[in-house]
Design an enzyme around this catalytic site. Structure first.
Site, PDB file in Angstrom:
ATOM      1  N   ARG A   2      -4.075  -7.128  -3.840  1.00  0.00           N
ATOM      2  CA  ARG A   2      -3.566  -6.336  -2.704  1.00  0.00           C
ATOM      3  C   ARG A   2      -4.455  -5.132  -2.408  1.00  0.00           C
ATOM      4  O   ARG A   2      -4.240  -4.414  -1.441  1.00  0.00           O
ATOM      5  CB  ARG A   2      -2.151  -5.829  -3.007  1.00  0.00           C
ATOM      6  CG  ARG A   2      -1.130  -6.952  -2.983  1.00  0.00           C
ATOM      7  CD  ARG A   2       0.229  -6.390  -2.779  1.00  0.00           C
ATOM      8  NE  ARG A   2       0.555  -5.377  -3.787  1.00  0.00           N
ATOM      9  CZ  ARG A   2       1.733  -4.788  -3.881  1.00  0.00           C
ATOM     10  NH1 ARG A   2       2.687  -5.097  -3.038  1.00  0.00           N
ATOM     11  NH2 ARG A   2       1.963  -3.891  -4.825  1.00  0.00           N
ATOM     12  N   VAL A  15     -10.650  -4.323  -2.295  1.00  0.00           N
ATOM     13  CA  VAL A  15     -11.643  -5.297  -2.760  1.00  0.00           C
ATOM     14  C   VAL A  15     -10.989  -6.654  -3.034  1.00  0.00           C
ATOM     15  O   VAL A  15     -11.463  -7.699  -2.576  1.00  0.00           O
ATOM     16  CB  VAL A  15     -12.349  -4.762  -4.034  1.00  0.00           C
ATOM     17  CG1 VAL A  15     -13.214  -5.837  -4.670  1.00  0.00           C
ATOM     18  CG2 VAL A  15     -13.183  -3.530  -3.691  1.00  0.00           C
ATOM     19  N   SER A  60     -18.659   0.042 -10.371  1.00  0.00           N
ATOM     20  CA  SER A  60     -18.905   0.992  -9.282  1.00  0.00           C
ATOM     21  C   SER A  60     -20.241   1.693  -9.522  1.00  0.00           C
ATOM     22  O   SER A  60     -20.706   1.807 -10.662  1.00  0.00           O
ATOM     23  CB  SER A  60     -17.766   1.996  -9.312  1.00  0.00           C
ATOM     24  OG  SER A  60     -18.187   3.213  -8.786  1.00  0.00           O
ATOM     25  N   SER A  61     -20.832   2.211  -8.447  1.00  0.00           N
ATOM     26  CA  SER A  61     -22.144   2.860  -8.585  1.00  0.00           C
ATOM     27  C   SER A  61     -22.043   4.197  -9.325  1.00  0.00           C
ATOM     28  O   SER A  61     -23.069   4.776  -9.683  1.00  0.00           O
ATOM     29  CB  SER A  61     -22.771   3.070  -7.212  1.00  0.00           C
ATOM     30  OG  SER A  61     -21.907   3.848  -6.422  1.00  0.00           O
ATOM     31  N   CYS A  62     -20.819   4.684  -9.584  1.00  0.00           N
ATOM     32  CA  CYS A  62     -20.702   5.953 -10.316  1.00  0.00           C
ATOM     33  C   CYS A  62     -21.073   5.797 -11.798  1.00  0.00           C
ATOM     34  O   CYS A  62     -21.101   6.779 -12.533  1.00  0.00           O
ATOM     35  CB  CYS A  62     -19.309   6.546 -10.172  1.00  0.00           C
ATOM     36  SG  CYS A  62     -18.085   5.573 -11.012  1.00  0.00           S
ATOM     37  N   TYR A 115     -13.878   7.858 -15.423  1.00  0.00           N
ATOM     38  CA  TYR A 115     -13.834   6.569 -14.723  1.00  0.00           C
ATOM     39  C   TYR A 115     -15.128   5.782 -14.979  1.00  0.00           C
ATOM     40  O   TYR A 115     -15.101   4.582 -15.271  1.00  0.00           O
ATOM     41  CB  TYR A 115     -13.677   6.856 -13.231  1.00  0.00           C
ATOM     42  CG  TYR A 115     -13.613   5.661 -12.340  1.00  0.00           C
ATOM     43  CD1 TYR A 115     -12.469   4.877 -12.273  1.00  0.00           C
ATOM     44  CD2 TYR A 115     -14.688   5.319 -11.514  1.00  0.00           C
ATOM     45  CE1 TYR A 115     -12.396   3.781 -11.416  1.00  0.00           C
ATOM     46  CE2 TYR A 115     -14.619   4.226 -10.660  1.00  0.00           C
ATOM     47  CZ  TYR A 115     -13.474   3.469 -10.619  1.00  0.00           C
ATOM     48  OH  TYR A 115     -13.403   2.384  -9.771  1.00  0.00           O
ATOM     49  N   LYS A 156     -15.867   2.060 -16.743  1.00  0.00           N
ATOM     50  CA  LYS A 156     -16.608   0.964 -16.094  1.00  0.00           C
ATOM     51  C   LYS A 156     -17.804   0.525 -16.935  1.00  0.00           C
ATOM     52  O   LYS A 156     -18.123  -0.661 -17.013  1.00  0.00           O
ATOM     53  CB  LYS A 156     -17.066   1.397 -14.694  1.00  0.00           C
ATOM     54  CG  LYS A 156     -15.924   1.579 -13.718  1.00  0.00           C
ATOM     55  CD  LYS A 156     -15.289   0.235 -13.417  1.00  0.00           C
ATOM     56  CE  LYS A 156     -14.107   0.336 -12.485  1.00  0.00           C
ATOM     57  NZ  LYS A 156     -13.405  -0.950 -12.324  1.00  0.00           N
ATOM     58  N   LEU A 199     -17.614   1.559  -0.692  1.00  0.00           N
ATOM     59  CA  LEU A 199     -17.097   0.474   0.150  1.00  0.00           C
ATOM     60  C   LEU A 199     -16.152   1.038   1.192  1.00  0.00           C
ATOM     61  O   LEU A 199     -15.576   2.114   0.996  1.00  0.00           O
ATOM     62  CB  LEU A 199     -16.325  -0.521  -0.721  1.00  0.00           C
ATOM     63  CG  LEU A 199     -17.116  -1.162  -1.852  1.00  0.00           C
ATOM     64  CD1 LEU A 199     -16.170  -1.932  -2.766  1.00  0.00           C
ATOM     65  CD2 LEU A 199     -18.190  -2.088  -1.302  1.00  0.00           C
ATOM     66  N   HIS A 211     -11.945   8.190  -0.100  1.00  0.00           N
ATOM     67  CA  HIS A 211     -13.403   8.331  -0.129  1.00  0.00           C
ATOM     68  C   HIS A 211     -13.902   8.862   1.221  1.00  0.00           C
ATOM     69  O   HIS A 211     -13.124   9.024   2.152  1.00  0.00           O
ATOM     70  CB  HIS A 211     -14.044   6.974  -0.431  1.00  0.00           C
ATOM     71  CG  HIS A 211     -13.801   6.492  -1.822  1.00  0.00           C
ATOM     72  ND1 HIS A 211     -12.968   5.432  -2.106  1.00  0.00           N
ATOM     73  CD2 HIS A 211     -14.256   6.922  -3.016  1.00  0.00           C
ATOM     74  CE1 HIS A 211     -12.937   5.236  -3.405  1.00  0.00           C
ATOM     75  NE2 HIS A 211     -13.709   6.124  -3.991  1.00  0.00           N
TER      76      HIS A 211
HETATM   77  N1  LIG Z   1     -13.229   1.493  -3.024  1.00  0.00           N
HETATM   78  C1  LIG Z   1     -14.512   1.639  -3.249  1.00  0.00           C
HETATM   79  O1  LIG Z   1     -15.237   2.325  -2.499  1.00  0.00           O
HETATM   80  C2  LIG Z   1     -15.158   0.964  -4.417  1.00  0.00           C
HETATM   81  C3  LIG Z   1     -16.522   1.139  -4.568  1.00  0.00           C
HETATM   82  C4  LIG Z   1     -17.148   0.525  -5.619  1.00  0.00           C
HETATM   83  C5  LIG Z   1     -16.407  -0.228  -6.496  1.00  0.00           C
HETATM   84  N2  LIG Z   1     -15.080  -0.420  -6.339  1.00  0.00           N
HETATM   85  C6  LIG Z   1     -14.389  -1.209  -7.359  1.00  0.00           C
HETATM   86  O2  LIG Z   1     -13.594  -2.248  -6.842  1.00  0.00           O
HETATM   87  C7  LIG Z   1     -12.422  -2.422  -7.643  1.00  0.00           C
HETATM   88  C8  LIG Z   1     -11.196  -2.381  -6.762  1.00  0.00           C
HETATM   89  O3  LIG Z   1     -11.189  -1.233  -5.959  1.00  0.00           O
HETATM   90  P1  LIG Z   1     -10.290  -1.100  -4.638  1.00  0.00           P
HETATM   91  O4  LIG Z   1     -10.991  -0.123  -3.774  1.00  0.00           O
HETATM   92  O5  LIG Z   1      -9.937  -2.435  -4.133  1.00  0.00           O
HETATM   93  O6  LIG Z   1      -8.996  -0.397  -5.223  1.00  0.00           O
HETATM   94  P2  LIG Z   1      -7.506  -0.363  -4.618  1.00  0.00           P
HETATM   95  O7  LIG Z   1      -7.510  -0.653  -3.165  1.00  0.00           O
HETATM   96  O8  LIG Z   1      -6.908   0.904  -5.093  1.00  0.00           O
HETATM   97  O9  LIG Z   1      -6.793  -1.575  -5.348  1.00  0.00           O
HETATM   98  C9  LIG Z   1      -6.603  -1.584  -6.720  1.00  0.00           C
HETATM   99  C10 LIG Z   1      -5.784  -2.777  -7.112  1.00  0.00           C
HETATM  100  O10 LIG Z   1      -5.600  -2.723  -8.521  1.00  0.00           O
HETATM  101  C11 LIG Z   1      -4.291  -3.069  -8.822  1.00  0.00           C
HETATM  102  N3  LIG Z   1      -3.836  -2.350 -10.017  1.00  0.00           N
HETATM  103  C12 LIG Z   1      -3.993  -1.033 -10.316  1.00  0.00           C
HETATM  104  N4  LIG Z   1      -3.404  -0.751 -11.488  1.00  0.00           N
HETATM  105  C13 LIG Z   1      -2.868  -1.922 -11.939  1.00  0.00           C
HETATM  106  C14 LIG Z   1      -2.118  -2.272 -13.081  1.00  0.00           C
HETATM  107  N5  LIG Z   1      -1.798  -1.379 -14.015  1.00  0.00           N
HETATM  108  N6  LIG Z   1      -1.711  -3.560 -13.209  1.00  0.00           N
HETATM  109  C15 LIG Z   1      -2.011  -4.477 -12.253  1.00  0.00           C
HETATM  110  N7  LIG Z   1      -2.731  -4.204 -11.171  1.00  0.00           N
HETATM  111  C16 LIG Z   1      -3.148  -2.937 -10.996  1.00  0.00           C
HETATM  112  C17 LIG Z   1      -3.423  -2.674  -7.628  1.00  0.00           C
HETATM  113  O11 LIG Z   1      -2.336  -3.590  -7.576  1.00  0.00           O
HETATM  114  P3  LIG Z   1      -1.006  -3.415  -6.652  1.00  0.00           P
HETATM  115  O12 LIG Z   1      -1.476  -3.284  -5.247  1.00  0.00           O
HETATM  116  O13 LIG Z   1      -0.236  -4.663  -6.866  1.00  0.00           O
HETATM  117  O14 LIG Z   1      -0.315  -2.181  -7.145  1.00  0.00           O
HETATM  118  C18 LIG Z   1      -4.399  -2.832  -6.471  1.00  0.00           C
HETATM  119  O15 LIG Z   1      -4.249  -4.079  -5.861  1.00  0.00           O
HETATM  120  C19 LIG Z   1     -12.468  -1.309  -8.684  1.00  0.00           C
HETATM  121  O16 LIG Z   1     -12.927  -1.823  -9.888  1.00  0.00           O
HETATM  122  C20 LIG Z   1     -13.450  -0.326  -8.144  1.00  0.00           C
HETATM  123  O17 LIG Z   1     -14.156   0.315  -9.170  1.00  0.00           O
HETATM  124  C21 LIG Z   1     -14.420   0.173  -5.311  1.00  0.00           C
END
Ligand SMILES: NC(=O)c1ccc[n+]([C@@H]2O[C@H](COP(=O)([O-])OP(=O)(O)OC[C@H]3O[C@@H](n4cnc5c(N)ncnc54)[C@H](OP(=O)(O)O)[C@@H]3O)[C@@H](O)[C@H]2O)c1
Length: 319
Positions: free
Chosen positions: A18, A21, A113-115, A142, A146, A172, A185
Site C-alpha cells: 500500500r 513503492v 535508499s540513497s541515504c 535509518y 538499510k 522518489l 520529502h
Molecule cells: N519514498 C522515497 O523517496 C524513497 C526513496 C528511496 C527509497 N525508498 C525505499 O522504498 C521503500 C518503501 O518506501 P515508500 O516510500 O513506499 O514508503 P511508504 O509509502 O511509507 O510505505 C511503507 C509501507 O510499509 C508498510 N509497513 C510499515 N511498517 C510496517 C510494519 N510494521 N508491518 C508491515 N508493513 C509495514 C506500510 O504498510 P501499510 O500501508 O499496510 O501500513 C506501507 O505500505 C523503503 O524501503 C524506502 O527506504 C523510498
C-alpha cells in the site's frame, strides 16, 4: 531476453503493497502478467512480529519477495524518531529475510535508499562509496538499518547461495506519496505548498534554504520497472543504484511545480533555514549497462504527481 527469468505463475509477495513503492511494484507486476501476488497490510501482518511473519511464510510459501515495507519519512521525522526508524526497519528486514530464507525463497529484492551513502560522497555516487565516510547525522539511524539490510542480503547469498539483490533508489515521487506537511520529502512538500497557496489565493510561497542544493528525483513507476527488470537481469553481491542520473536545483524543481499547479505568485527563499546536503546524485551507469533506463521526464512526472495530490488529498479535504 532476461538473464534470470521468473515464471509469471510464481507466488510473489509484495511487502508494503500500500506504500508508494510497493503499490507501484504491485501495478508493474500486474501489468507484467504475474498471476499470484500476495499482499498483507500492516494491520493484517505486522512485520515486526517475528512469529506472525514466520507463520505467513510457512503457509503462503512466496517464491519471490519484494521487500518494500519500511518505516519511511523525511528529515524531520527521521531526526525526531531515530529509535523507531532504526528498530522498526531492522525488525521488518530481519524477520522477512529470515522467514524467506527458512522457507527456501530463492528470489528477493530488498529496497534501500540513497541515504546509505556518506554525506560527502563523490558525485555522482558510485555503489563503491558505501561505508567510505560519515553518514548524514539527521538520518543515520535509518541509513544504518538499510546498510544492515544490504549486509543481510549479502550474508544470505554467501551462506545459502540465493539470488537475492539490493536496490538503492534516489529520491522518489509519484502516486501514493506522503504529502504530510511535516513528514514529507522535498517534491511532495513543494506540491502541497504551491497547490495550497493557489487554493487559498496566497500571493507568495516561502521555501526553506537558498534553493541551490541539487536533487535527483525518480518517478516511482520507473523504480518499479527497474525492480522487476533487475529481478530478472541482475544477480550480484553488490547493491545497485537506480535513479535518473540527472539532478536539478530545488529552485528549478519548485519553479516546475509552481508552473504545473498554476501558481503565479512570488517565491521567497528563507536562507536562515538550513540547505541540507548540497548534492545527492547517484551514478546509475551499472544499471544502464544492464539495459535499464528511466522513462519519465521530470515535467511529466510532476504533472502526474500533482494529479495524484489533487485526486487523493485535495478531494479528500473537501469531502
Ligand atoms: N519514498 C522515497 O523517496 C524513497 C526513496 C528511496 C527509497 N525508498 C525505499 O522504498 C521503500 C518503501 O518506501 P515508500 O516510500 O513506499 O514508503 P511508504 O509509502 O511509507 O510505505 C511503507 C509501507 O510499509 C508498510 N509497513 C510499515 N511498517 C510496517 C510494519 N510494521 N508491518 C508491515 N508493513 C509495514 C506500510 O504498510 P501499510 O500501508 O499496510 O501500513 C506501507 O505500505 C523503503 O524501503 C524506502 O527506504 C523510498
Amino acid at each position: 531476453m532476461s538473464k534470470f527469468p521468473v515464471s509469471r505463475d510464481s507466488r510473489v509477495y509484495v511487502a508494503g503493497h500500500r506504500g508508494m513503492v510497493g503499490s507501484a511494484i504491485h501495478r508493474k507486476l500486474k501489468e507484467g502478467g504475474f498471476s499470484t501476488i500476495l499482499t498483507r497490510t500492516s494491520a493484517e501482518l505486522d512485520l515486526r512480529n517475528r512469529k506472525l511473519v514466520f507463520e505467513f511464510f510457512e503457509s503462503e510459501k512466496p517464491e519471490i519477495v519484494f521487500l518494500a515495507a519500511a518505516r519511511v519519512g523525511g528529515i524531520l521525522a527521521n531526526d525526531t524518531y531515530p529509535a523507531d526508524f532504526l528498530s522498526d526497519n531492522l525488525q521488518i528486514q530481519v524477520n522477512v529475510m529470515d522467514a524467506a530464507n527458512e522457507n527456501d525463497c530463492d528470489r528477493l529484492v530488498f529496497l534501500g535508499s540513497s541515504c546509505i551513502y556518506p554525506k560527502f560522497a563523490p558525485q555522482p555516487i558510485p555503489e563503491e562509496a558505501l561505508m567510505t565516510g560519515h553518514l548524514e547525522s539527521t538520518n543515520d539511524a535509518y541509513a544504518i538499518a538499510k546498510i544492515a539490510g544490504i549486509k543481510q542480503v549479502q550474508a544470505i547469498r554467501r551462506q545459502y547461495g540465493r539470488k537475492w539483490i539490493s536496490v538503492m533508489p534516489s529520491n522518489l515521487y509519484g502516486p501514493g506519496d506522503n504529502y504530510d506537511a511535516e513528514l514529507s520529502h522535498v517534491l511532495p512538500a513543494l506540491i502541497r505548498r504551491y497547490e495550497d497557496a493557489k487554493i487559498s489565493g496566497s500571493e507568495q510561497v516561502t521555501n526553506w534554504g537558498s534553493g541551490e542544493p541539487r536533487r535527483e528525483l525518480l518517478y516511482v513507476d520507473d523504480l518499479a520497472d527497474a525492480s522487476v527488470f533487475l529481478l530478472e537481469n541482475f544477480d550480484s553481491d553488490q547493491h545497485i543504484n537506480i535513479g535518473t542520473g540527472v539532478d536539478h536545483t530545488i529552485r528549478e524543481i519548485s519553479e516546475a511545480v509552481a508552473k504545473e499547479v498554476g501558481f503565479s505568485g512570488k517565491t521567497l527563499w528563507d536562507t536562515a533555514k538550513p540547505d541540507g546536503t548540497p548534492q545527492k546524485l547517484l551514478d546509475i551507469s551499472k544499471a544502464k549497462s544492464l539495459g535499464w533506463a528511466p522513462k519519465t521526464q521530470l515535467k511529466k512526472g510532476i504533472a502526474l504527481a500533482v494529479e495524484d495530490y489533487r485526486k487523493r488529498i485535495v478531494a479528500e479535504t473537501k469531502s
